[in-house]
Design an enzyme around this catalytic site. Structure first.
Site, PDB file in Angstrom:
ATOM      1  N   GLU A 181      -3.681  -9.765   3.557  1.00 10.05           N
ATOM      2  CA  GLU A 181      -4.465  -9.496   4.765  1.00 10.05           C
ATOM      3  C   GLU A 181      -5.575 -10.518   4.991  1.00 10.05           C
ATOM      4  O   GLU A 181      -5.930 -10.814   6.135  1.00 10.05           O
ATOM      5  CB  GLU A 181      -5.070  -8.090   4.694  1.00 10.05           C
ATOM      6  CG  GLU A 181      -4.080  -6.943   4.826  1.00 10.05           C
ATOM      7  CD  GLU A 181      -3.484  -6.504   3.503  1.00 10.05           C
ATOM      8  OE1 GLU A 181      -2.906  -5.412   3.449  1.00 10.05           O
ATOM      9  OE2 GLU A 181      -3.594  -7.267   2.506  1.00 10.05           O
ATOM     10  N   GLU A 229       0.828  -1.202   0.000  1.00  7.38           N
ATOM     11  CA  GLU A 229       0.000   0.000   0.000  1.00  7.38           C
ATOM     12  C   GLU A 229       0.867   1.259   0.000  1.00  7.38           C
ATOM     13  O   GLU A 229       0.576   2.229  -0.711  1.00  7.38           O
ATOM     14  CB  GLU A 229      -0.941  -0.020   1.209  1.00  7.38           C
ATOM     15  CG  GLU A 229      -2.029  -1.081   1.080  1.00  7.38           C
ATOM     16  CD  GLU A 229      -2.982  -1.102   2.252  1.00  7.38           C
ATOM     17  OE1 GLU A 229      -4.180  -0.838   2.041  1.00  7.38           O
ATOM     18  OE2 GLU A 229      -2.533  -1.391   3.381  1.00  7.38           O
TER      19      GLU A 229
END
Length: 303
Positions: free
Chosen positions: A137, A117
């Site tokens: 995740e 990210e």
């Protein structure tokens, strides 16, 4: 701009300069996890470099054997239990993306989770041949929470982004390049390759990832409904999934979009029919045609 204790920040990141290029090094061994202070330190150091008139571009690279292996998972437990407030990583990445000078993320080892990210908040990404990127995740019951579900589709397209976020499997450098997640694979010394790349793009216009929309689908309402119905099959039994499908079908059937598209469907077919000529009328092959008149209309018809 986010701030953090100076001693923590300086312990996890450092800033150097080489030939007009700033190098921000993440140094949080053993895997450069996003422990408290790391993301804030990257922003602080990059912001300092961006305000330096002698600097034309910024490189962000990880010390040791990896870029950023992901978040410090222990921190999630503390946040979930209310022991500490969450770090606003999404805001930090926005501020990195908004820097007025190009930021080149140099990836090696792994850029996973929050590491990817952050990398996508840069304006360019380069990678070592053995590097990997991923959004894992889901494997701990989460989804990317700092813009990953929004930036990844803008780089890789929606199908690949869904696959990476929903399954959590990493991809290697070649595949990351193929899907546009990275801009170049760097053979040899990654830092020197990153500095050379930064010099190459210095002074040229650059784009924020969040403003790149060319790889996003412009789904019709029915396209969105179809995606929802298909995804329902993954977590509902057949009967309940079929009920979702039925409800969505009924919504689509009575929608303005469906009525308009059905009208267009028949309209396109109507204009191809000539009134009063039966369907079984024989046709003749045409091999030559001539246009009489070379004026404006005749010339246009001929063209």
């Amino acid at each position: 701009m986010a701030h953090v204790n100076e001693s923590v920040r300086l312990a996890t990141t450092r800033l150097a300069k080489q030939d007009g290029i700033a190098v921000v090094t993440i140094d949080n061994p053993p895997v450069n996890a996003l422990s408290p202070g790391v993301a804030e330190g990257i922003l602080e150091q990059a912001g300092t470099a961006a305000n330096d008139a002698a600097i034309t571009a910024i490189v962000v690279i990880g010390a040791g054997t990896t870029f950023i292996a992901g978040a410090d998972i222990k921190e999630f437990g503390k946040i979930a239990s209310g022991q500490k407030p969450p770090v606003n990583l999404a805001q930090i990445i926005l501020e990195i993306e908004d820097l007025p000078k190009p930021v080149v993320m140099a990836l090696h080892g792994t850029a996973f989770g929050g590491g990817l990210e952050i990398a996508m908040g840069g304006h360019y990404r380069i990678i070592a041949p053995t590097g990997q990127v991923g959004q894992p995740e889901v494997k701990i019951g989460l989804i990317p929470g700092a813009g990953g579900t929004q930036r990844l589709p803008r780089l890789a397209g929606i199908p690949k982004a869904v696959e990476m976020c929903a399954l959590g499997e990493p991809i290697g450098a070649s595949e990351a390049l193929q899907y546009g997640i990275v801009d170049r694979i760097i053979e040899g010394d990654l830092l020197q390759g990153a500095i050379a790349f930064a010099k190459e793009i210095s002074g040229k216009p650059f784009r924020k990832t969040r403003e790149r929309n060319e790889r996003l689908w412009k789904l019709r309402d029915a396209g969105h409904a179809a995606a929802v119905a298909v995804l329902a099959s993954a977590h509902l039994d057949f009967a309940n999934g079929r009920e979702v499908e039925r409800e969505l079908f009924d919504q689509c059937l009575h929608s303005t979009e469906s009525k308009a598209l059905i009208h267009a469907f028949f309209g396109e077919r109507t204009v191809a029919k000539i009134p009063d000529i039966p369907k079984d009328t024989p046709t003749y092959p045409i091999t030559h045609a001539a246009v009489i008149g070379a004026g404006t209309m005749g010339g246009g018809i001929a063209m």
